[in-house]
Design an enzyme around this catalytic site. Structure first.
Site, short mmCIF file in Angstrom:
data_model
loop_
_atom_site.label_atom_id
_atom_site.label_comp_id
_atom_site.label_asym_id
_atom_site.label_seq_id
_atom_site.Cartn_x
_atom_site.Cartn_y
_atom_site.Cartn_z
N GLN A 44 0.85 -1.19 0.00
CA GLN A 44 0.00 0.00 0.00
C GLN A 44 0.88 1.24 0.00
O GLN A 44 1.71 1.43 0.90
CB GLN A 44 -0.92 0.06 1.21
CG GLN A 44 -1.94 1.19 1.05
CD GLN A 44 -2.69 1.52 2.32
OE1 GLN A 44 -2.09 2.00 3.27
NE2 GLN A 44 -3.99 1.28 2.32
N TYR B 276 -5.59 11.13 4.09
CA TYR B 276 -4.21 11.33 3.62
C TYR B 276 -4.22 12.10 2.29
O TYR B 276 -5.26 12.60 1.87
CB TYR B 276 -3.49 9.99 3.56
CG TYR B 276 -3.42 9.36 4.94
CD1 TYR B 276 -2.85 10.04 6.02
CD2 TYR B 276 -3.96 8.11 5.18
CE1 TYR B 276 -2.82 9.49 7.29
CE2 TYR B 276 -3.93 7.54 6.45
CZ TYR B 276 -3.36 8.24 7.50
OH TYR B 276 -3.34 7.70 8.76
N ARG C 107 -7.74 2.52 -2.96
CA ARG C 107 -8.58 2.50 -1.76
C ARG C 107 -9.26 3.84 -1.54
O ARG C 107 -8.62 4.90 -1.65
CB ARG C 107 -7.73 2.15 -0.53
CG ARG C 107 -8.56 1.70 0.67
CD ARG C 107 -7.69 1.41 1.86
NE ARG C 107 -8.34 0.49 2.80
CZ ARG C 107 -8.05 0.41 4.09
NH1 ARG C 107 -7.13 1.18 4.62
NH2 ARG C 107 -8.68 -0.45 4.87
N GLY D 164 -9.38 -6.29 9.53
CA GLY D 164 -8.27 -5.62 10.16
C GLY D 164 -7.92 -6.21 11.51
O GLY D 164 -7.11 -7.13 11.61
#
Length: 357
Positions: free
Chosen positions: A99, A180, A227, A316
């Site tokens: 990622q 982000y 994503r 997760g």
């Protein structure tokens, strides 16, 4: 009827199941120059029975780092160190994507090499703090990227993607979520630009599409995932206007769909109807991290593959507590219970781990 234990093809590979280990920031790159370590190789190797493992966020450039001891993919030393991780996963028959995560305004100058400062679409500071080696620090006002800076950042993503393939990764996932850099461009609260990378929906989605196109050109669309997290307020992102959210992400997903990418990975908000509409818009493999707040994603999420809501399901915290999670899901347990004292602040050197990322 398809279930989560049926094979699926991604990146030209036949995956053993439709269970994804979600990307989770771990802050364990204690090697010199933010390099991967033997601990990280053991960690990922233990979880290689996932149909697809997605690594923790990896910064594509030095200025893209937002947390202590997170790894990069922008130096020869980092590329070499990641090989021990990918080899460990492949030795167990697994498939792993890197990622690529540029944190943008989420960070602090103390985490960066001398002379660097966090960057963003606009000079708008996020509210909140980030953990540094000196303790919690307020987010600073970032430097606004100019056109040349945007072009360099796009090139950084493409270079890091090439480095990922050299390091043995099977592909990359571009992090366009969770507040982000790419998500900052998508958000009208963080993106106040008056040029072609702002102003309206077409402008705000442009950067993310440019990154995806550059990465797909560098390593192939079939090895590139993306994503998103529509309406996720994490890291001081404002995307609460439902009409704008739908317009923004429909436009983005439509553009991404033209690139023939490996998959779209969506972190779901509480709006399952939006999930369904974006699922229909997306022409390829759809990975879902379902909305289960306040609990973590559990075994019941597998039904979302059976009913067609998603092609693959990302786990997760449950994967952190259960390294052999696919086998436990197939056997319907038993499950180790995720321990928040381990995941948040109780791990190595007292740095915070972020299983929700």
């Amino acid at each position: 009827m398809t279930n989560a234990f049926a094979p699926i093809e991604v990146a030209g590979r036949s995956l053993a199941n439709r269970i994804v280990m979600a990307p989770m920031t771990r802050s364990r790159a204690y090697g010199p120059g933010a390099t991967a370590t033997d601990l990280m190789a053991a960690y990922y190797g233990q979880r290689a029975s996932a149909g697809l493992v997605v690594s923790e966020g990896i910064q594509p450039s030095p200025v893209g780092q937002g947390y202590p001891d997170t790894p990069g993919l922008h130096s020869p030393e980092q590329v070499h160190a990641w090989r021990k991780v990918t080899d460990a996963v492949h030795a167990e028959g697994g498939v792993i994507f890197a990622q690529l995560m540029h944190t943008g305004r989420i960070g602090h100058p103390s985490l960066l090499p001398a002379g660097l400062h966090p960057v963003a679409p606009s000079a708008v500071a996020a509210r909140g703090q980030v953990f540094t080696h000196e303790g919690p620090m307020d987010f600073v006002t970032p430097r606004e990227l100019d056109a040349d800076g945007i072009a360099r950042t796009v090139a950084d993503f493409a270079d890091a993607a090439r480095n990922a393939i050299t390091a043995g990764f099977d592909g990359v996932e571009i992090h366009g979520a969770n507040g982000y850099l790419i998500h900052q461009f998508l958000s009208p609260g963080a993106n106040r630009r008056a040029d072609g990378w702002g102003v309206d929906v077409a402008g705000r989605v442009r950067f993310g599409l440019e990154v995806a196109e550059a990465v797909a050109e560098a390593i192939g669309g079939h090895r590139t995932g993306f994503r998103i997290s529509p309406a996720n307020p994490y890291n001081d992102i404002a995307e609460q206007d439902a009409a704008d959210v739908e317009d923004t992400y429909t436009t983005l997903v439509t553009g991404l769909g033209e690139l023939n990418l490996a998959y779209l990975h969506m972190i779901e908000s509480a709006d399952r109807e939006l999930t369904g509409r974006l699922r229909k818009t997306w022409p390829g493999t759809f990975v879902l991290n379902p909305h289960t707040h306040p609990r973590s994603t559990g075994p019941d999420a597998l039904a979302l593959v059976e009913d067609g809501t998603a092609d693959m399901i990302a786990f997760g915290a449950l994967f952190l507590a259960n390294p052999d999670l696919p086998a436990r899901l197939a056997a319907r347990g038993p499950y180790n219970t995720p321990d928040p004292t381990t995941f948040y602040g109780g791990d190595h050197r007292g740095y915070t781990d972020y299983p929700s990322l």
